[in-house]
Design an enzyme around this catalytic site. Structure first.
Site, PDB file in Angstrom:
ATOM      1  CB  CYS A 189      12.470   8.808   8.977  1.00  0.00           C
ATOM      2  SG  CYS A 189      13.715   6.982   8.320  1.00  0.00           S
TER       3      CYS A 189
ATOM      4  CD  GLU B 234      12.330   0.175  10.119  1.00  0.00           C
ATOM      5  OE1 GLU B 234      13.054   1.350  10.984  1.00  0.00           O
ATOM      6  OE2 GLU B 234      12.520  -1.048  11.024  1.00  0.00           O
TER       7      GLU B 234
ATOM      8  CE  LYS C  27      -3.201   3.473   1.435  1.00  0.00           C
ATOM      9  NZ  LYS C  27      -1.852   4.520   1.942  1.00  0.00           N
TER      10      LYS C  27
ATOM     11  CD  GLU D 262       9.506  13.082  12.039  1.00  0.00           C
ATOM     12  OE1 GLU D 262       8.395  12.180  12.289  1.00  0.00           O
ATOM     13  OE2 GLU D 262      10.029  12.229  11.573  1.00  0.00           O
TER      14      GLU D 262
HETATM   15  P1  NAP Z   1       1.894   8.285   7.654  1.00  0.00           P
HETATM   16  O1  NAP Z   1       1.153   9.540   7.595  1.00  0.00           O
HETATM   17  O2  NAP Z   1       1.705   7.748   8.964  1.00  0.00           O
HETATM   18  O3  NAP Z   1       1.636   7.005   6.516  1.00  0.00           O
HETATM   19  C1  NAP Z   1       2.435   6.179   6.481  1.00  0.00           C
HETATM   20  C2  NAP Z   1       1.724   5.146   5.541  1.00  0.00           C
HETATM   21  O4  NAP Z   1       0.604   4.607   6.432  1.00  0.00           O
HETATM   22  C3  NAP Z   1       1.024   5.456   4.143  1.00  0.00           C
HETATM   23  O5  NAP Z   1       0.555   5.300   3.160  1.00  0.00           O
HETATM   24  C4  NAP Z   1      -0.615   6.406   4.715  1.00  0.00           C
HETATM   25  O6  NAP Z   1      -1.428   5.992   3.886  1.00  0.00           O
HETATM   26  C5  NAP Z   1      -0.446   4.914   5.823  1.00  0.00           C
HETATM   27  N1  NAP Z   1      -1.646   5.356   6.601  1.00  0.00           N
HETATM   28  C6  NAP Z   1      -2.525   5.975   7.275  1.00  0.00           C
HETATM   29  N2  NAP Z   1      -3.247   5.765   8.086  1.00  0.00           N
HETATM   30  C7  NAP Z   1      -3.148   4.396   7.663  1.00  0.00           C
HETATM   31  C8  NAP Z   1      -4.220   3.824   8.850  1.00  0.00           C
HETATM   32  N3  NAP Z   1      -5.038   3.854   9.893  1.00  0.00           N
HETATM   33  N4  NAP Z   1      -3.673   2.574   9.357  1.00  0.00           N
HETATM   34  C9  NAP Z   1      -2.810   1.756   8.191  1.00  0.00           C
HETATM   35  N5  NAP Z   1      -1.960   3.216   6.908  1.00  0.00           N
HETATM   36  C10 NAP Z   1      -2.090   3.944   7.534  1.00  0.00           C
HETATM   37  O7  NAP Z   1       3.452   8.933   7.321  1.00  0.00           O
HETATM   38  P2  NAP Z   1       4.041   9.788   6.269  1.00  0.00           P
HETATM   39  O8  NAP Z   1       3.219  11.436   5.958  1.00  0.00           O
HETATM   40  O9  NAP Z   1       3.757   8.592   4.741  1.00  0.00           O
HETATM   41  O10 NAP Z   1       5.539   9.117   6.060  1.00  0.00           O
HETATM   42  C11 NAP Z   1       6.020  10.720   7.005  1.00  0.00           C
HETATM   43  C12 NAP Z   1       6.738   9.776   8.610  1.00  0.00           C
HETATM   44  O11 NAP Z   1       7.569   8.490   7.718  1.00  0.00           O
HETATM   45  C13 NAP Z   1       7.514  10.289   8.969  1.00  0.00           C
HETATM   46  O12 NAP Z   1       7.454  10.790  10.470  1.00  0.00           O
HETATM   47  C14 NAP Z   1       9.004   9.778   8.882  1.00  0.00           C
HETATM   48  O13 NAP Z   1       9.871  10.163  10.000  1.00  0.00           O
HETATM   49  C15 NAP Z   1       8.754   8.694   8.137  1.00  0.00           C
HETATM   50  N6  NAP Z   1       9.623   7.841   7.892  1.00  0.00           N
HETATM   51  C16 NAP Z   1      10.277   7.066   9.024  1.00  0.00           C
HETATM   52  C17 NAP Z   1      10.947   5.998   8.302  1.00  0.00           C
HETATM   53  C18 NAP Z   1      12.442   5.146   8.882  1.00  0.00           C
HETATM   54  O14 NAP Z   1      12.671   4.143   8.110  1.00  0.00           O
HETATM   55  N7  NAP Z   1      12.044   5.154  10.398  1.00  0.00           N
HETATM   56  C19 NAP Z   1      11.149   5.761   7.032  1.00  0.00           C
HETATM   57  C20 NAP Z   1      10.272   7.451   6.448  1.00  0.00           C
HETATM   58  C21 NAP Z   1       9.201   7.694   6.795  1.00  0.00           C
HETATM   59  P3  NAP Z   1      -1.877   7.328   2.876  1.00  0.00           P
HETATM   60  O15 NAP Z   1      -0.062   7.781   2.588  1.00  0.00           O
HETATM   61  O16 NAP Z   1      -2.644   7.147   2.115  1.00  0.00           O
HETATM   62  O17 NAP Z   1      -2.641   8.166   4.479  1.00  0.00           O
END
Ligand code: NAP
Length: 521
Positions: free
Chosen positions: A280, A246, A173, A377
């Site tokens: 991240c 992650e 997804k 963050e």
């Molecule tokens: P996010 O809003 O948490 O979304 C991540 C994924 O989860 C997206 O595909 C999102 O879909 C999906 N999602 C949203 N609500 C969900 C639910 N209730 N159940 C299951 N999946 C759901 O994060 P983001 O804004 O895309 O990414 C930024 C964040 O990722 C930052 O906090 C960053 O630090 C973190 N990150 C961490 C790493 C690591 O390796 N530790 C690497 C990269 C990024 P939609 O986008 O379609 O809503």
């Protein structure tokens, strides 16, 4: 959209979401928002396809995964261009992500067999000698990969390649902000000849991700924010499905007084502003020894000012746009809060005119721990710098955070750097470098504290995708002493065994041996 036709009943009548180019606001395409029915169909197809893929063995899967790598190489220019258009990162950074995807595919394709070979266990207990004991690793089944938008291909591929090489089927997804890259990956997998159902892409928003987490999958691999990760972890645990999380970070940089200042400034600027700070493991706060703070800050500001901000398709661009308007507003709110509480902006600090969501590299000083920019963050191009009196203060400040993703240390004394690295509460610590491990398939990484659970990359990342099964073979099958019937002196016998094996003196061990022989059945 062949993938959708094959895996998703009714996909053509679904509502859609639109993908935009963050540099121009231009519409790039639309994809269906899939719900539980379509997600369930993809998972069912994956489950059906799983046994044949598992039974293909490492060699058969190696060939298919290398074919996927070759297909990606053939399409690298289109993929990198789409990467830049949908996500905003400069084209060279997008191509670097493509390279890292190829590295992950090649690494797991070639090494999964060795990394998951049966593992003999040599049991030392004399009562269990003549056993052949080993661990064997088995694919779990269907792995759900839910990925974010900031490195949409690389982060997904790190888990997809491990899951597929280990013998699992995968349902991906992608983020709603970068769905076309996910769809592109599905097309490449089909062109490479991966069997139907083994790799499916379900598009949509958070509801689609929630439907995938609730579907009957065998592992959930989630990369994203702490807030969503917490929900995903709870939903997976409700079915006792293991989960890799992650999550986000607030990663500190520690600059010691002996650091080469030009080099450290260059490293901080790259660590804070690459991918417009939307990493991240970005440098999100810098603690600089007071002896070098002034000259170092001057060098950082000079370099930050010189960065070229623009459309990632322009080869001169070094910093692309933020992903969308909410991201821009979050950065503005953090800067406004910091300035209201006394911070000074040394460069940047104002959004750039559109179209597109551009914010310049911004350096803040006179920051204090109570400011949002030091706590939450940022995920954008802000670098707050604090001058600290000594290493102890630096370490305490670095560890004073609910996050624990990564950290960087800048010093000429590598032994001092390594000593400090061991005291930092984070899953990765880089000395005189930063972020390097993310594109390297051999280096496992993951978070401490709220930054996550589990590992991506290397053997640890592969082990997340399998069940470890213990097999214990009594080679000369004979009844064991402790099997029924129990005999009267059995307690004395076992008690003597404790003395023989764990007695604190030679005397106790020898006396135990005597009792042991006497009390045998
Ligand atoms: P996010 O809003 O948490 O979304 C991540 C994924 O989860 C997206 O595909 C999102 O879909 C999906 N999602 C949203 N609500 C969900 C639910 N209730 N159940 C299951 N999946 C759901 O994060 P983001 O804004 O895309 O990414 C930024 C964040 O990722 C930052 O906090 C960053 O630090 C973190 N990150 C961490 C790493 C690591 O390796 N530790 C690497 C990269 C990024 P939609 O986008 O379609 O809503």
């Amino acid at each position: 959209m062949q993938e959708l036709d094959r895996t998703t009943p009714g996909a053509t009548e679904l509502p859609t979401l639109t993908s935009f180019d963050p540099a121009t606001g231009e519409v790039l395409g639309t994809v269906p928002i899939m719900g539980p029915e379509q997600v369930g169909a993809a998972v069912a197809l994956a489950r059906e396809a799983f046994p044949a893929w598992r039974d293909l063995g490492f060699e058969g899967r190696r060939r298919k995964l290398l074919a996927l790598r070759d297909t990606l190489v053939r399409h690298k220019d289109d993929v990198a261009r789409l990467y830049t258009r949908e996500n905003g990162k400069p084209l060279a950074e997008a191509m670097t992500s493509v390279l890292a995807c190829c590295d992950f595919l090649a690494y797991y394709a070639k090494h999964a067999a060795g990394l998951l070979a049966d593992e003999p266990i040599h049991v030392s207990n004399p009562l269990q000698k003549n056993h052949e004991t080993f661990l064997t690793y088995e694919a779990k089944g269907v792995v759900a990969v839910i990925s974010p938008w900031n490195y949409p291909l690389l982060l997904a591929m790190a888990e997809i390649s491990a899951a597929l090489a280990a013998g699992n089927a995968v349902v991906l997804k992608p983020s709603e902000l970068t769905p076309l890259l996910g769809v592109k990956l599905g097309e490449l997998a089909r062109e490479a000849g991966l069997p139907a159902g083994i790799f499916a892409v379900v598009t949509g928003d958070g509801r689609t991700g929630a439907a995938l987490t609730a579907a009957p999958v065998d592992r959930v691999c989630f990369t994203g924010s702490v807030a969503t990760g917490t929900k995903v972890g709870q939903a997976a645990m409700a079915h006792l499905v293991p989960v890799t999380l992650e999550l986000g970070g607030k990663d500190p940089a520690l600059v010691l007084p002996d650091a080469d200042l030009d080099f450290a400034a260059q490293g901080l600027v790259w660590g804070a502003f690459t991918n417009a700070g939307q990493v991240c493991a970005s440098v999100e706060r810098a603690y600089v020894h007071q002896r070098i703070a002034e000259p170092l800050i001057a060098k950082v500001v000079e370099r930050a000012k010189a960065l070229v901000v623009g459309n990632g398709l322009d080869p001169k661009t070094e910093v692309g746009p933020l992903i969308n308007q909410p991201a821009l507003e979050r950065i503005e709110a953090q800067v406004a809060d910091a300035v209201a509480k006394g911070a000074r902006v040394l460069t940047g600090g104002q959004r750039l005119p559109g179209p597109g969501t551009f914010y310049p590299p911004t350096v803040l000083v006179d920051v204090t721990p109570d400011m949002l920019v030091m706590q939450d963050e940022t995920f954008g191009p802000l670098l707050p710098i604090i001058s600290v009196p000594d290493e102890a203060a630096m370490l305490a400040a670095a560890n004073d955070s609910p996050f624990g993703l990564s950290a960087t240390i800048w010093t000429a004394d590598l032994d001092a750097g390594k000593r400090l690295a061991r005291q930092i509460q984070a899953g990765s610590v880089w000395i005189n470098t930063g972020l390097a491990s993310y594109g390297n398939p051999l280096t496992p990484r993951g978070g401490y504290k709220e930054s996550g659970i589990g590992k991506i990359g290397g053997r640890h990342g592969l082990l997340e995708m399998v069940n470890a099964k213990l097999v214990d073979v009594a080679v000369h099958g004979k009844p064991k002493l402790w099997w029924y019937p129990t005999w009267p002196a059995m307690v004395d016998f076992v008690s003597a065994g404790v003395d023989v094996m764990h007695g604190s003196s030679i005397g106790q061990r020898l006396s135990g041996l005597g009792k042991f022989l006497k009390s045998r059945r």
